[in-house]
Write a protein that holds these residues in place. Structure first.
Motif, mmCIF file in Angstrom:
data_model
loop_
_atom_site.group_PDB
_atom_site.id
_atom_site.type_symbol
_atom_site.label_atom_id
_atom_site.label_comp_id
_atom_site.label_asym_id
_atom_site.label_seq_id
_atom_site.Cartn_x
_atom_site.Cartn_y
_atom_site.Cartn_z
ATOM 1 N N THR A 1 2.791 -1.800 -2.378
ATOM 2 C CA THR A 1 3.255 -2.025 -3.748
ATOM 3 C C THR A 1 2.293 -2.968 -4.472
ATOM 4 O O THR A 1 1.332 -3.460 -3.891
ATOM 5 N N ASP A 2 2.604 -3.220 -5.745
ATOM 6 C CA ASP A 2 1.603 -3.851 -6.609
ATOM 7 C C ASP A 2 1.241 -5.282 -6.236
ATOM 8 O O ASP A 2 0.179 -5.762 -6.594
ATOM 9 N N THR B 1 12.526 -5.205 -5.489
ATOM 10 C CA THR B 1 11.773 -5.193 -6.748
ATOM 11 C C THR B 1 11.116 -6.554 -6.940
ATOM 12 O O THR B 1 9.929 -6.647 -7.277
ATOM 13 N N SER C 1 8.198 -6.932 -4.912
ATOM 14 C CA SER C 1 7.019 -6.243 -5.449
ATOM 15 C C SER C 1 6.364 -7.066 -6.559
ATOM 16 O O SER C 1 5.193 -6.897 -6.863
ATOM 17 N N SER D 1 8.585 0.413 -8.341
ATOM 18 C CA SER D 1 8.187 -0.203 -7.073
ATOM 19 C C SER D 1 8.984 0.385 -5.900
ATOM 20 O O SER D 1 9.118 -0.237 -4.849
ATOM 21 N N ASN D 2 9.510 1.593 -6.094
ATOM 22 C CA ASN D 2 10.244 2.307 -5.034
ATOM 23 C C ASN D 2 11.367 1.470 -4.430
ATOM 24 O O ASN D 2 11.524 1.411 -3.216
ATOM 25 N N SER D 3 12.126 0.787 -5.260
ATOM 26 C CA SER D 3 13.191 -0.053 -4.724
ATOM 27 C C SER D 3 14.450 0.090 -5.568
ATOM 28 O O SER D 3 15.083 -0.886 -5.936
#
Lengths: 245, 458
Positions: free
Chosen positions: A194-195, B253, B256, B296-298
């Motif tokens: 992730t970022d 999230t 991330s 963020s794939n969450s």
């Protein structure tokens, strides 16, 4: 209509300042200038990667190129489905698997993102400035990706066994800058990163960060990542303090 | 399992998250996540089912398990059960009626803030029309203080956003001066740095603080770096007024974004320890936006608007000075066009205010969204009527660093003039004293204000 008596401030920024006012609203000429800038940005979004020229320019700096594609089929899908823009299509995977020479620690990826013209103009020039500053070996094929998002650099970096992935990608066009490019660097690129695992150098454009300075920042980040074996928020860009390339 | 029957059609929703997602007005982010309703009928059926659901259901069925997610734990552990008793018997539909009732005014709503979980706020917003969102928001009043007072009824503040693509000090200063001349900057003068490094953050903070001290401007400053940088800046003795951080509605999230609740607490305590606020000590500035969890794939199969409300539960734990829903910044994959951006902005403002947060909004869009200035004018005007605490003030509405369009200094003057709104009282007094504005809130030209121009010559 009232003019502003601080036009002198315009010498310091390209921001839309000292515009004057009609009552408290924008004067007519400013409203229309803004509208035209928006029209230019809207048109920039539909520009396409100039693969032939990117390939020619790469040869001049001793690099090869390979063109691959994400799972995206068209412009509208690109805007609506970023997930697919993070994945390679099947043909591209085969192409990368068959890539003859994958030797190197750093792979360089170039993608259209939201402004293909940004990378058409800036990508190879930045790579040219970057190469002599790097202390690690580069994979000598630049991977060019149509319809890519930043995270596709994880997938590609992983396939090439690179310890660091660098992606140069067109930013979303701004009114004053339809052709600005960003660079994202990730240590240990892996599908699903992730970022917070990335470091970014943005605003690479004529009126923003120049190639030399951007390359210096990137070389510094790569250097830090190689030493600390990590990337993201834990790597602080303290370049201006002490770093000499 | 939840269901609703229309004639011979039975609509079934397997989980509470599915019911919420299907009841959500159409937006591209929920379609992208594959959780949006499959038809118009299914959406309204979900809204009808949701409307009949007791709001207490949300306290029995966590959308993300308590054990798995620290945001869920925060929501449940800080819930005001005593105040909730007074509304615990209501269904979601009753709750909408209750909020719209003439007897329910500012005092009643303020008392209930901590009894309302993000999921309850999100649920009722899904069955509300835009006029409901505006009307109920306009009854709320959330006031915060640092060097001035933000959120009073009849006032609308702005965050002056003087960004520059290379963080050039004079370039930033030029936009700050222009903004002050247009009466902007009472909520905040806040720079998004192009380079996220502590050294340049500290330099920018010192520059802003010098300007503030020299002209005795009753406002607060911020450089919007990652919270870990801001904590380092505080350790280095930099003049930090507000601590900025982007946050989301799930633990993953936030992870991330490189943060968690204890890191936010650390930042909050570090800034409070400086005691730089003169009339209050709300020191946090949070930014949020629908779609950050999915990106963020969450997202746990939860719709983006509910997750956005959960981000407000995170914000609420740190008594923020400002919370900014950056509604159109994330792009068309989450909010496709002007219509979706407008609705989302008003939902965010409503849910945040109901939960007791000092909500403002970055009324904005990116160039790849199907939106333009007309959509922003519409949303701005609606926010003025809804009682939004603050909006952005950006030269000519064009952010030359972040590459998107927001609201201009002129836009803020438009909405203040149209609706008779004023800047924060302390800042208003300063504007009048320095000759930028007269007592009728009109921008004036005066010789006195010209001394601000001297700043650039230094």
């Amino acid at each position: 209509m009232e003019k502003d008596n601080w036009k002198i401030l315009k010498n310091y920024t390209n921001a839309r300042i000292a515009l004057g006012r009609a009552g408290t609203s924008l004067p007519t000429n400013e409203v229309l200038k803004f509208r035209m800038a928006h029209a230019l940005a809207k048109d920039a979004i539909t520009a396409e990667l100039d693969f032939l020229n990117l390939n020619e320019e790469s040869k001049k700096i001793g690099m090869r190129t390979t063109l691959v594609k994400s799972k995206i089929q068209n412009d509208t899908e690109y805007l609506q489905n970023p997930n697919k823009g993070r994945l390679l299509d099947e043909d591209s995977k085969i192409l990368l698997n068959n890539l003859s020479d994958k030797k190197g620690d750093l792979c360089i990826i170039v993608s259209d993102g939201l402004s293909a013209d940004a990378v058409n103009i800036h990508a190879i020039k930045l790579i040219k400035a970057l190469i002599p500053k790097l202390k690690i070996q580069i994979i000598d094929t630049i991977i060019i990706v149509k319809y890519g998002r930043v995270a596709i650099s994880d997938v590609i970096g992983e396939m090439l066994n690179a310890s660091i992935a660098l992606i140069l990608i067109g930013e979303r066009p701004g009114l004053s800058s339809p052709n600005s490019m960003s660079a994202y660097v990730t240590y240990n690129p892996k599908t699903g990163n992730t970022d917070e695992k990335r470091n970014c150098v943005s605003n690479i454009q004529i009126e923003g960060l120049n190639y030399e300075f951007a390359a210096m920042k990137l070389a510094y980040l790569v250097d830090q990542m190689t030493t600390k074996k990590i990337s993201g928020v834990q790597i602080k860009d303290n370049l201006s303090d002490y770093y000499l390339p | 399992m939840y269901k609703h029957t229309i004639g011979q059609n039975v609509f079934v929703f397997r989980t509470l998250a599915e019911l919420m997602a299907k009841a959500t007005p159409l937006r591209s982010g929920d379609q992208l996540a594959g959780i949006a309703a499959n038809s118009y009928q299914e959406r309204v059926a979900a809204q009808m089912a949701l409307s009949e659901l007791p709001i207490s259901e949300f306290l029995k069925v966590p959308l993300i398990p308590y054990e798995e997610d620290e945001v869920t734990r925060l929501i449940f552990d800080t819930h005001d059960k005593e105040k909730f008793e007074t509304i615990s018997h209501l269904t979601v539909g009753d709750f909408r009626n209750f909020l719209l009732d003439n007897k329910i005014q500012k005092e009643e709503l303020t008392a209930l803030q901590k009894a309302i979980t993000p999921e309850i706020a999100a649920a009722v917003s899904k069955i509300m029309n835009i006029q409901d969102l505006i009307l109920v928001s306009s009854k709320c009043e959330v006031i915060t203080r640092f060097r001035n007072t933000i959120g009073l009824k009849g006032h609308l503040s702005t965050r002056l956003q003087p960004n520059h693509p290379t963080d050039d000090i004079k370039g930033i200063l030029a936009s700050v001066i222009d903004g002050l001349y247009y009466g902007s900057g009472d909520a905040l003068i806040g720079i998004n740095p192009a380079f996220d490094n502590v050294t340049s953050q500290v330099n920018l903070l010192k520059m802003l603080d010098d300007v503030r001290l020299q002209f005795k401007i009753p406002t607060q400053m911020c450089v919007l770096s990652h919270i870990t940088n801001t904590i380092l800046a505080i350790e280095q003795g930099a003049p930090v007024d507000l601590v900025f951080q982007s946050i989301g509605g799930t633990q993953k999230t936030n992870s991330s974004f490189g943060v968690n609740l204890s890191l936010l607490k650390e930042g909050h305590e570090a800034a409070q320890s400086l005691s730089r606020g003169t009339i209050g000590n709300n020191v946090m500035y949070f930014e949020t936006g629908q779609g950050s969890s999915l990106s963020s794939n969450s997202n746990y199969g939860i719709d983006q608007q509910t997750l956005e409300s959960r981000a407000y539960a995170v914000a609420r734990a740190y008594d923020p000075f400002l919370v900014n829903s950056v509604v159109g910044f994330i792009g068309p994959e989450y909010l496709f066009n002007g219509k979706q951006i407008i609705r989302a902005g008003l939902e965010d403002h409503f849910c945040g205010k109901l939960m007791g947060l000092p909500m403002g909004c970055d009324v904005c869009y990116t160039n790849h969204a199907e939106a333009d200035q007309d959509d922003m004018d519409t949303l701005l005007t609606l926010f003025g009527t809804a009682g939004c605490n603050f909006i952005m003030g950006i030269p000519g509405a064009d952010d030359i660093m972040l590459n998107y369009q927001s609201t201009s200094f002129h836009d803020a003057l438009y909405i203040r003039k149209l609706l008779g709104l004023k800047p924060a009282p302390e800042f208003e007094e300063w504007l009048i004293n320095i000759g930028i504005m007269n007592i009728n809130n009109e921008i004036t030209h005066s010789q006195k204000q010209n001394k601000l121009l001297e700043l650039i010559k230094k």
